[in-house]
Design a protein around this motif. Sequence first.
Motif, PDB file in Angstrom:
ATOM      1  N   PRO A  34       0.898  -1.259   0.076  1.00 42.98           N
ATOM      2  CA  PRO A  34       0.039  -0.006  -0.025  1.00 42.98           C
ATOM      3  C   PRO A  34       0.801   1.541   0.108  1.00 42.98           C
ATOM      4  CG  PRO A  34      -0.861  -1.599   1.462  1.00 42.98           C
ATOM      5  CD  PRO A  34       0.559  -2.162   1.035  1.00 42.98           C
ATOM      6  N   TRP A  35       1.965   1.163   0.667  1.00 43.91           N
ATOM      7  CA  TRP A  35       2.847   2.406   0.602  1.00 43.91           C
ATOM      8  C   TRP A  35       3.153   3.104  -0.614  1.00 43.91           C
ATOM      9  CZ3 TRP A  35       7.802   1.597  -1.634  1.00 43.91           C
ATOM     10  CH2 TRP A  35       8.233   0.232  -1.643  1.00 43.91           C
ATOM     11  N   LEU A  36       3.208   2.160  -1.625  1.00 47.73           N
ATOM     12  CA  LEU A  36       3.585   2.556  -3.080  1.00 47.73           C
ATOM     13  C   LEU A  36       2.663   3.818  -3.594  1.00 47.73           C
ATOM     14  CD1 LEU A  36       4.060  -0.592  -5.071  1.00 47.73           C
ATOM     15  CD2 LEU A  36       5.637   1.007  -4.472  1.00 47.73           C
ATOM     16  N   LEU A  37       1.532   3.860  -2.933  1.00 49.36           N
ATOM     17  CA  LEU A  37       0.389   5.009  -3.377  1.00 49.36           C
ATOM     18  C   LEU A  37       0.964   6.231  -3.429  1.00 49.36           C
ATOM     19  CD1 LEU A  37      -2.343   5.373  -4.497  1.00 49.36           C
ATOM     20  CD2 LEU A  37      -3.413   5.553  -2.173  1.00 49.36           C
ATOM     21  N   SER A  38       1.658   6.527  -2.217  1.00 46.57           N
ATOM     22  CA  SER A  38       1.865   8.105  -2.025  1.00 46.57           C
ATOM     23  C   SER A  38       3.493   8.236  -2.178  1.00 46.57           C
ATOM     24  CB  SER A  38       1.509   8.448  -0.571  1.00 46.57           C
ATOM     25  OG  SER A  38       2.349   7.691   0.360  1.00 46.57           O
ATOM     26  N   THR A  39       4.181   7.024  -2.488  1.00 47.83           N
ATOM     27  CA  THR A  39       5.773   7.108  -2.696  1.00 47.83           C
ATOM     28  C   THR A  39       6.136   7.734  -4.260  1.00 47.83           C
ATOM     29  OG1 THR A  39       6.117   5.292  -1.554  1.00 47.83           O
ATOM     30  CG2 THR A  39       7.702   5.771  -2.807  1.00 47.83           C
ATOM     31  N   PRO A  40       7.020   8.716  -4.380  1.00 47.70           N
ATOM     32  CA  PRO A  40       7.300   9.177  -5.492  1.00 47.70           C
ATOM     33  C   PRO A  40       7.733   8.118  -6.535  1.00 47.70           C
ATOM     34  CG  PRO A  40       8.354  10.415  -3.948  1.00 47.70           C
ATOM     35  CD  PRO A  40       7.742   9.486  -3.178  1.00 47.70           C
ATOM     36  N   THR A  41       7.402   8.135  -7.874  1.00 48.78           N
ATOM     37  CA  THR A  41       7.674   7.174  -8.532  1.00 48.78           C
ATOM     38  C   THR A  41       8.929   6.938  -9.197  1.00 48.78           C
ATOM     39  OG1 THR A  41       6.791   8.618 -10.624  1.00 48.78           O
ATOM     40  CG2 THR A  41       5.030   7.133  -9.474  1.00 48.78           C
ATOM     41  N   SER A  42       9.981   7.908  -8.800  1.00 48.91           N
ATOM     42  CA  SER A  42      11.253   7.913  -9.239  1.00 48.91           C
ATOM     43  C   SER A  42      12.138   7.913  -7.994  1.00 48.91           C
ATOM     44  CB  SER A  42      11.611   9.055 -10.153  1.00 48.91           C
ATOM     45  OG  SER A  42      12.950   8.838 -10.409  1.00 48.91           O
TER      46      SER A  42
END
Length: 470
Positions: A34-42
Motif C-alpha cells: 500500500p505504501w506505493l500509493l504515496s511514494t514518488p515514482t522515481s
Amino acid sequence: MGCASSTVAVADLNKSLKAGESGRSVLLKLEAAPWLLSTPTSVITTTAGTPLHVACEHKQLQVVQQMLSFLSCSPLCTVREALQPYCRRMGQQLPGSPAEGVRMAVDMINCKGQTPLMYACTVGSPELVKLLLSQGADPWVGDRCGSRTALHYAAMSGSAACVEAILAHVAPRHMSRQGVRLVNARSFCGLTALHYAVFFDHTQAVAELLRHDPLLSAVTSSKSYDMLCTCETLSSPLHFAAIKGNAETARQLLQHHALLSAAARGQDPRLQRNAAHQLPWQVAASHHPGSRDLVAMLHPGQALERALGLVPGGGPGSADALRTGPASLATLAAAALQAKLRADLERALPHQEEEGDTEKVEEEQGQRQDGGEDDGLCGVCFAEREQVAPAGCRHGLCGRCAAELCRGMQTARGGRPRPLGCPFCRREVSAFVAVASEPGPSGGQAACGGRCLPESAGGVGAAGVVLVEA
C-alpha cells in the motif's frame, strides 16, 4: 522492506502506469504494498509525483478510480500505511478515517506543489477533473511556481472543457474564498486564469471563462517568469491581447463588456492604464504598428458598439439583441400568453361599428360626460365603455387600453414579453372576458363599473359577463 526491493517495486509500478496497464493490475500491486500509493515514482529525483500524479498525466481514468476506491474501501490501518510516506515528507498527521485519506490523496503535491487536479487540467482531461473534484479535491491549492491554481493550468493548456468542468462541478464551499470568486483567483503575480488564456491565444478557453463573468479589470501586480514577453505591471487581460496582437481575443473581451448590464459594466476596459500609463491601444500600436484594425478597435475615441461593428439601438445585431441571447422557457411561455390575450381581445371585442352606430356611441359618451357619470367607463382612460375584463379580477377595460397593455408586455430591452398584470390589483392576467352591454338593474352598469363581477358556472357572469374560451 529493504532499499533494493523498494526500488524495484517503485520502478515496476512506474513502468506499469506508463505502459497503460489496467486498473486491476495496478490495484494488485497496491494491495501487496500500500505504501506505493504515496511514494514518488522515481527514486533518482524528488521532482517525480506519486502514482496518482502519473496516472492523471497519462489520462488513466480507470486507474485513478481504482486507486481512490482502494483507499475508500480499505481499513484505516491500510489507508494510513498507504499515505505514510507522503505524511512523513510533508510533516502531516496520518488521516483519521478512510474518507479523510481520500481527500488527502487527491490533494497530494509533488516538490513543485502540483496536485493531481493540475495534472488533469494540463493534459486536458475533464473526466479526471470531475472525478477528482467529486472526491474532494481543492481547486484553490496553489503550486510553488507562482501560486497557480488548477484553473490557471486549464487556461494555460487551453482546455475549455477542463475550465467548464472546474467551474461547473466545484463544491459550493469552494466557489469563493475571502470574497474572491474562483474564476478571479490570482497567482502570486496577480495573473488570473483569463490573463493566461488570453496570453496563450486560447480563444475557446477565453470564451468559456467569459461565460462565468470574470473580472475584466483584474491587473497584474508584478512581472511573471512564465510569460515569454515583457508585460508591464498593472496590465489587464485587454493589455495582454494588445501585446499579443490578437484581435479576435480583444473582440471577445470588449463584446463581453458591451453585453453586460449598465449596473455591472463599470469602466470601459479600453480606458485602463498599465504601470507605464499606457492604454491598450497604445500597447497594440507599439507592439504591432501594422495592426490598424486592432488599434482602431481598442481606441476609446469611438463608441464601443461602433468599434465592435454592432448596430446602434435595440434592433437585430445590436448589443441589446446579443445580450438577451436565446429565449428561456419562461420567456417563451410569456410570449405564448401574449398571443393568447390578443386572440381573446379579437374574439371579445365587437366588430367595427357602422358609421351611424359610431355617431350614436359618441353621442352617448358626450351625454355621460355632461352628466358626470363614470359608471361603465374604462377604469384606465375614462373615455370609452368597458368592453373586456381580466378573467380573475374582472376590472373592466376598453378594448383600446387592453390592447395597449398587451403591447406593454414587451420589455424595454431585447423585446422579450413579460407576464401581464392587472393595472388595478396587479394580479396576473391569464385571459380576457367580454363585458356584456346590457343595462344593470338601475338602467345602467353596475355600481362597481363592471370591475367586480362574479362568474357563473355556465360561462356567463351574473351581471352579463361572457367568458371567452381560449
